[in-house]
Enzyme design. Structure first.
Site, PDB file in Angstrom:
ATOM      1  CB  SER A 246     -57.342 -13.091  10.620  1.00  0.00           C
ATOM      2  OG  SER A 246     -56.865 -12.000  11.373  1.00  0.00           O
ATOM      3  CE  LYS A 247     -52.708 -13.310   4.068  1.00  0.00           C
ATOM      4  NZ  LYS A 247     -53.995 -13.519   3.357  1.00  0.00           N
ATOM      5  NE  ARG A 248     -57.512  -8.081  12.107  1.00  0.00           N
ATOM      6  CZ  ARG A 248     -58.429  -8.514  11.259  1.00  0.00           C
ATOM      7  NH1 ARG A 248     -58.367  -8.181   9.996  1.00  0.00           N
ATOM      8  NH2 ARG A 248     -59.417  -9.284  11.666  1.00  0.00           N
ATOM      9  CG  ASP A 249     -54.364 -13.407  14.972  1.00  0.00           C
ATOM     10  OD1 ASP A 249     -54.420 -12.728  15.998  1.00  0.00           O
ATOM     11  OD2 ASP A 249     -55.363 -13.842  14.379  1.00  0.00           O
ATOM     12  N   GLY A 250     -50.308 -12.190  12.610  1.00  0.00           N
ATOM     13  CA  GLY A 250     -48.881 -12.363  12.318  1.00  0.00           C
ATOM     14  C   GLY A 250     -48.608 -13.654  11.586  1.00  0.00           C
TER      15      GLY A 250
END
Ligand code: GLU
Length: 468
Positions: A246-250
């Site tokens: 997801s976006k949280r993974d950079g």
């Protein structure tokens, strides 16, 4: 085959990987790969995202056939389909208010039941409908889903699939709430089916997060009298922890990977390996065209595919190491120009030849080129080297003998030998000190070539002099 991205964000690696499988399958089958921009979410869709998606696909070499279809331009068609379903009784207006639906869901939660619409307005009498309209209530349009329906399909990745109508959450909203004399905005499952049918899509290849939608969509194909396509649900891309990337993974957008210095070839190659195993003997490095020649769904895994930076880095370094100096210059020159770094083309090409073998990403080609354009401050180990015994006399002996202008490799070697003898130091002392003086570091590319590149402009002389 089609890709149906929503322009509510930049081109995500998951969407790009779906595009890869669609493209490979279309090329293998001699079919067409179509593009449809699903921009019906007016608030979240942005033209700059559409541009980013098209540019990313083109950059990767995932060319599509014909003009992209723009979903928002087909809304009249979507409404017509809904009118047809209303007319045949396969859909109906539901007047339940948000508050009533919220209350229904709370009750279900309190009773530990899964949330679902209880089909309360499925069989209203004309009088009940009139009463709701007279109250001024708005209506959604719902599509009837019979609890005892069984939905089956043969998935190209997952095999025989079976869903029960009872597990689809009750009659499905296909048009948003609107005044009861109108049809509100048509919703995803309906518009996808109408468009896929209109575009004569034979194969829908998409992420497995759409499986429940497929069950609903198959009911819609039947209701609309359209032949259903074949479905292939590809495994999701997982992060290191095994959760959906997801976006949280950079870094998750194709444009981010590009900005980090990954090549289109390596990224397309890597995405193909995310979920597909090449046949025996093919190895892991291949072009999209090579993969297309052998691609099939038998070799697509059901399990999620973990994102592996090491493998992507390895592929990217392989691609970069395979580039000629001129090709590499094509990649690096825009990045260097952006830094304000310019020089004669032949000098730049020699620099590419020097740096190429050690690059993992094109960004490395910026960092490693920096000391060739900007005079570096010596780092700690370089300072120690320059202060160590023999360093100064060795560099001084070299500087005394250093001519102006370009040098040949042979002449440079001869100068080194003379300076070593004159200063009575080991050759290693001079070499290490020269590296520290020229690059401000004890690490770096081939020393002699580095020196020869810095020689013609007088930069080598100035750096040696400065270190003394
Ligand atoms: N617009 C949908 C998405 O981006 C398309 C899904 C599909 O391929 O049907 O998730």
């Amino acid at each position: 085959m089609r890709l149906a991205p929503s322009p509510t964000g930049t081109l995500h690696i998951g969407t790009a990987r779906t595009a890869v499988f669609n493209w490979l399958f279309a090329r293998r089958q001699g079919g067409q790969f179509l593009l449809r921009i699903e921009d019906t979410d007016k608030e979240r869709s942005k033209p700059e995202y559409t541009a980013n998606i098209l540019e990313g696909l083109q950059w990767l070499g995932l060319t599509w056939d014909g003009e992209p279809v723009v979903q928002s331009e087909r809304i009249a068609e979507h409404r017509r389909a809904i009118e047809g379903l209303l007319a045949s009784g396969q859909a109906y207006r539901c007047y339940a208010t948000e508050a009533e639906l919220a209350e229904m869901r709370e009750r279900q939660a309190a009773e530990n039941r899964a949330p679902r619409y209880d089909n309360r307005h499925r069989d209203l009498t004309p009088e009940q409908e009139q009463a709701f309209i007279a109250e001024g209530r708005e209506a959604t349009v719902r599509f009837r889903i019979d609890d005892d329906a069984t939905i089956t399909w043969s998935d190209l990745v997952r095999g025989e699939m079976r869903w029960s109508g009872a597990d689809l959450g009750g009659d499905m909203v296909i048009a948003r709430r609107a005044p009861a004399d109108r049809i509100g905005d048509p919703l995803y499952n309906l518009v996808v089916v109408v468009d896929d049918a209109a575009m004569a899509i034979t194969h829908v290849i998409r992420g497995e997060d759409h499986i429940a939608n497929t069950a609903k969509q198959l009911l819609l194909y039947a209701a609309l009298g359209a032949p259903a396509p074949v479905f292939a649900h590809t495994p999701l891309i997982l992060n290191q922890e095994g959760r959906k990337l997801s976006k949280r993974d950079g870094v998750t957008s194709v444009s981010d990977f590009r900005a980090q210095g990954y090549t289109a070839e390596a990224l397309a190659n890597y995405m193909t390996l995310l979920g597909w195993s090449p046949p025996e003997g093919m190895g892991e490095r291949f072009s999209l065209a090579e993969a297309a020649a052998v691609f099939d769904f038998e070799r697509v895994n059901k399990a999620g595919a973990r994102f592996d930076w090491d493998k992507l880095n390895w592929l990217n370094s392989q691609v970069l190491h395979g580039r000629s100096a001129a090709e590499l210059l094509g990649d690096l020159q825009p990045l260097w120009t952006a830094q304000g770094w310019t020089a004669e083309a032949s000098w730049l090409e020699q620099l590419c030849a020097l740096l190429g073998p050690s690059l993992v990403t094109l960004q490395d080609g910026v960092e490693q080129a920096r000391p060739f354009f900007e005079r570096p401050e010596p780092n700690e180990p370089a300072q120690q080297q320059l202060a160590s015994e023999g360093a100064r006399p060795a560099l001084a002996a070299l500087l005394e003998r250093l001519p102006e202008g370009p040098l040949s490799a042979e002449a440079a070697q001869a100068l080194l030998t003379e300076a070593v003898a004159a200063a009575a130091v080991k050759k290693g002392v001079l070499m290490k000190s020269l590296r520290a003086a020229l690059l401000g570091s004890l690490q770096g590319p081939d020393l002699l070539t580095t020196w020869l590149l810095l020689q013609p402009s007088g930069e080598a002389r100035q750096r040696i002099a400065r270190s003394l």
